[in-house]
Design an enzyme around this catalytic site. Structure first.
Site, PDB file in Angstrom:
ATOM      1  N   ASP A 103      -8.028   1.540   0.490  1.00 18.44           N
ATOM      2  CA  ASP A 103      -8.194   1.773   1.931  1.00 18.44           C
ATOM      3  C   ASP A 103      -9.660   1.484   2.276  1.00 18.44           C
ATOM      4  O   ASP A 103     -10.407   0.970   1.445  1.00 18.44           O
ATOM      5  CB  ASP A 103      -7.767   3.205   2.320  1.00 18.44           C
ATOM      6  CG  ASP A 103      -8.843   4.227   1.987  1.00 18.44           C
ATOM      7  OD1 ASP A 103      -9.717   3.933   1.128  1.00 18.44           O
ATOM      8  OD2 ASP A 103      -8.835   5.316   2.584  1.00 18.44           O
TER       9      ASP A 103
ATOM     10  N   LYS B 263       0.830  -1.202   0.000  1.00 16.96           N
ATOM     11  CA  LYS B 263       0.000   0.000   0.000  1.00 16.96           C
ATOM     12  C   LYS B 263       0.875   1.267   0.000  1.00 16.96           C
ATOM     13  O   LYS B 263       0.618   2.213  -0.743  1.00 16.96           O
ATOM     14  CB  LYS B 263      -0.922  -0.015   1.232  1.00 16.96           C
ATOM     15  CG  LYS B 263      -1.895   1.130   1.222  1.00 16.96           C
ATOM     16  CD  LYS B 263      -2.866   1.040   2.369  1.00 16.96           C
ATOM     17  CE  LYS B 263      -3.572   2.379   2.521  1.00 16.96           C
ATOM     18  NZ  LYS B 263      -4.229   2.529   3.794  1.00 16.96           N
TER      19      LYS B 263
END
Ligand code: SF4
Length: 224
Positions: A153, A135
């Site tokens: 997210d 990420k």
């Protein structure tokens, strides 16, 4: 009508996701023309540090900490020049400060030793930095104009599911669905649009469908 047939009806109403994705992006881009990363940074090193610190906390919190941090720590060497306890203290307010200090120092060490003190450009090299997960590498690459994937997210997950773009729960599987669907040129801005949409309109508990630009024709979960 059973819940299943209701979902089926809704899907029929809005049409296939492949045909909806570009209009969805276009409308969200108008609605959230200011959508961009909320972290404050002025160069690649500050970007990387901010994203690493943002795990498990809010961007506002990170910005509060980095405002002072980036005055004191300007180069990768600076993070190694102080005792680890001092760095921990300086990032304390972002939470998980011990693990984050360890990751920051590991990443800075490798940047100095392997990359001449520069944050690497390549996604794979970013992933090899200690404490840098997929990420983080995704966010950093996207902000540098080199998106290699789509950042997922909690907002991206929820809004993508409501839009019928994925049925998955796991972020890696959601990303896999999204990269097949979203045009590559939109990989960087897509998460920002969904994050801002999730914060402002498509709230987790009370989605404001009555004012949503995607309702009713582009969203199978629309309540209007
Ligand atoms: S129509 Fe409702 S559920 Fe769909 S994206 Fe908009 S706010 Fe979210």
């Amino acid at each position: 009508m059973s819940p299943r047939s209701y979902v089926g009806e809704a899907r029929k109403r809005v049409g296939p996701k492949k045909q909806r994705v570009v209009p969805v992006i276009d409308r969200l881009a108008v609605e959230h023309a200011d959508a961009k990363i909320a972290l404050g940074f002025t160069n690649a090193l500050e970007l990387l540090i901010s994203v690493m610190l943002s795990a498990q906390t809010t961007d506002v919190n990170v910005n509060r900490v980095t405002e002072k941090l980036f005055v004191k720590y300007r180069r990768p060497e600076d993070y190694l020049a102080v005792p680890v306890e001092e760095l921990e203290q300086d990032i304390f307010a972002t939470g998980f400060y011990r693990q984050k200090a360890k990751s920051l120092r590991g990443a800075m060490q490798r940047i100095i030793e392997v990359h001449d003190g520069e944050v690497p450009e390549s996604f794979d090299d970013l992933l090899k930095l200690p404490g840098v997960a997929r990420k983080t590498a995704n966010v950093v690459s996207a902000e540098r104009g080199n998106a290699q994937g789509i950042v997922v997210d909690t907002h991206v997950r929820r809004v993508s599911q409501r839009l019928g773009f994925t049925k998955q729960e796991d972020p890696v599987k959601i990303e896999r669905d999204l990269v097949k669907l979203v045009p590559r040129g939109d990989w960087a801005r897509f998460p920002h649009l969904l994050i801002w949409h999730g914060r402002r309109i498509c709230d987790a508990r009370r989605p404001a469908c009555e004012v949503c630009p995607l309702a009713p024709d582009l969203c199978p979960s629309s309540r209007v």
